[in-house]
Design a protein around this motif. Structure first.
Motif, mmCIF file in Angstrom:
data_model
loop_
_atom_site.group_PDB
_atom_site.id
_atom_site.type_symbol
_atom_site.label_atom_id
_atom_site.label_comp_id
_atom_site.label_asym_id
_atom_site.label_seq_id
_atom_site.Cartn_x
_atom_site.Cartn_y
_atom_site.Cartn_z
ATOM 1 N N GLY A 1 11.341 63.162 30.578
ATOM 2 C CA GLY A 1 9.852 63.498 30.731
ATOM 3 C C GLY A 1 9.556 64.675 31.781
ATOM 4 O O GLY A 1 8.751 65.416 31.708
ATOM 5 N N ILE A 2 10.287 64.786 32.898
ATOM 6 C CA ILE A 2 10.478 65.802 33.932
ATOM 7 C C ILE A 2 10.727 67.090 33.529
ATOM 8 O O ILE A 2 10.045 68.204 33.282
ATOM 9 C CB ILE A 2 11.155 65.715 34.885
ATOM 10 C CG1 ILE A 2 10.565 64.406 35.807
ATOM 11 C CG2 ILE A 2 11.141 66.595 36.130
ATOM 12 C CD1 ILE A 2 11.568 63.934 36.833
ATOM 13 N N PHE A 3 11.821 67.261 32.419
ATOM 14 C CA PHE A 3 11.917 68.327 31.612
ATOM 15 C C PHE A 3 10.720 68.738 30.828
ATOM 16 O O PHE A 3 10.475 70.087 30.828
ATOM 17 C CB PHE A 3 13.268 68.410 30.758
ATOM 18 C CG PHE A 3 13.761 69.452 30.167
ATOM 19 C CD1 PHE A 3 14.309 70.361 30.712
ATOM 20 C CD2 PHE A 3 13.525 69.307 28.728
ATOM 21 C CE1 PHE A 3 14.608 71.587 29.932
ATOM 22 C CE2 PHE A 3 14.006 70.458 28.023
ATOM 23 C CZ PHE A 3 14.562 71.721 28.734
ATOM 24 N N ILE A 4 10.268 68.099 30.088
ATOM 25 C CA ILE A 4 9.228 68.366 29.120
ATOM 26 C C ILE A 4 7.772 68.698 29.950
ATOM 27 O O ILE A 4 7.104 69.678 29.572
ATOM 28 C CB ILE A 4 8.846 67.265 28.103
ATOM 29 C CG1 ILE A 4 9.873 66.889 27.116
ATOM 30 C CG2 ILE A 4 7.384 67.369 27.416
ATOM 31 C CD1 ILE A 4 9.932 65.566 26.367
ATOM 32 N N ALA A 5 7.659 68.068 31.003
ATOM 33 C CA ALA A 5 6.488 68.412 32.041
ATOM 34 C C ALA A 5 6.639 69.866 32.356
ATOM 35 O O ALA A 5 5.907 70.860 32.652
ATOM 36 C CB ALA A 5 6.470 67.532 33.187
ATOM 37 N N ILE A 6 7.874 70.442 32.925
ATOM 38 C CA ILE A 6 8.369 71.720 33.438
ATOM 39 C C ILE A 6 8.107 72.656 32.185
ATOM 40 O O ILE A 6 7.493 73.720 32.437
ATOM 41 C CB ILE A 6 9.668 71.675 33.751
ATOM 42 C CG1 ILE A 6 10.000 70.906 35.186
ATOM 43 C CG2 ILE A 6 10.319 73.263 34.041
ATOM 44 C CD1 ILE A 6 11.197 70.656 35.700
ATOM 45 N N LEU A 7 8.682 72.428 30.834
ATOM 46 C CA LEU A 7 8.224 73.310 29.904
ATOM 47 C C LEU A 7 6.879 73.676 29.725
ATOM 48 O O LEU A 7 6.471 74.641 29.392
ATOM 49 C CB LEU A 7 9.015 72.761 28.501
ATOM 50 C CG LEU A 7 10.508 72.716 28.563
ATOM 51 C CD1 LEU A 7 11.055 72.086 27.277
ATOM 52 C CD2 LEU A 7 10.989 74.119 28.708
ATOM 53 N N PHE A 8 5.968 72.612 29.424
ATOM 54 C CA PHE A 8 4.625 72.630 29.421
ATOM 55 C C PHE A 8 4.115 73.434 30.421
ATOM 56 O O PHE A 8 2.956 74.282 30.215
ATOM 57 C CB PHE A 8 3.966 71.350 29.203
ATOM 58 C CG PHE A 8 3.759 70.805 27.734
ATOM 59 C CD1 PHE A 8 3.325 71.467 26.763
ATOM 60 C CD2 PHE A 8 4.869 69.528 27.373
ATOM 61 C CE1 PHE A 8 3.418 70.762 25.375
ATOM 62 C CE2 PHE A 8 4.748 69.351 26.292
ATOM 63 C CZ PHE A 8 4.161 69.828 25.207
ATOM 64 N N GLY A 9 4.374 73.123 31.498
ATOM 65 C CA GLY A 9 3.890 73.762 33.199
ATOM 66 C C GLY A 9 4.396 75.456 32.772
ATOM 67 O O GLY A 9 3.407 76.157 33.083
ATOM 68 N N ALA A 10 5.393 75.773 32.252
ATOM 69 C CA ALA A 10 5.739 77.148 32.307
ATOM 70 C C ALA A 10 5.014 77.814 31.059
ATOM 71 O O ALA A 10 4.548 79.045 31.392
ATOM 72 C CB ALA A 10 7.405 77.161 31.910
ATOM 73 N N LYS A 11 4.824 76.927 29.953
ATOM 74 C CA LYS A 11 4.006 77.507 28.740
ATOM 75 C C LYS A 11 2.425 77.974 29.430
ATOM 76 O O LYS A 11 1.984 79.006 29.129
ATOM 77 C CB LYS A 11 3.778 76.704 27.973
ATOM 78 C CG LYS A 11 2.955 77.159 26.885
ATOM 79 C CD LYS A 11 2.666 76.099 25.723
ATOM 80 C CE LYS A 11 2.001 76.405 24.480
ATOM 81 N NZ LYS A 11 0.432 76.361 24.683
#
Length: 91
Positions: free
Chosen positions: A13-23
Motif C-alpha cells: 500500500g505504501i509503495f502504491i501510494a508513492i507511485l501515485f504521489g510521483a505521478k
C-alpha cells in the motif's frame, strides 16, 4: 503468519501510494512549467537539426518569426517573417 501478511499488504500500500504521489507530482510540475513557458516572450516554434553541430530554428518574438541558422562557431538570422505572413503561408 498473520502479521507477516499484514506487513506485506501495508508495504504494498505504501509503495502504491508513492507511485501515485510521483505521478501527480510529475503532472503538477509539467502543468506549472507549461504556464511558465507561455509567459516567455521568445519561443522556439520549431527546430530542425541538419548535422551534429548545425541546426535551423524558427523563433517567434512578438509579432515576428525569425529563421535562424546555427553552427558551432556562428549564429545567423536567415529571414524575418511577420506573423500575419506566416498565417497566410500555404493558402
Amino acid at each position: 503468519m498473520f502479521l507477516e501478511i499484514l506487513r506485506i499488504i501495508v508495504s504494498l500500500g505504501i509503495f502504491i501510494a508513492i507511485l501515485f504521489g510521483a505521478k501527480y507530482a510529475t503532472v503538477y510540475w509539467a502543468k506549472r512549467n507549461h504556464f511558465i513557458n507561455q509567459e516567455k516572450q521568445i519561443k522556439i516554434v520549431e527546430q530542425v537539426p541538419l548535422a551534429r553541430d548545425k541546426a535551423i530554428f524558427l523563433v517567434k518574438y512578438k509579432n515576428n518569426e525569425y529563421l535562424i541558422a546555427t553552427t558551432q562557431q556562428n549564429v545567423e538570422i536567415i529571414d524575418r517573417i511577420k506573423t500575419e505572413e506566416m498565417d497566410n503561408y500555404g493558402n
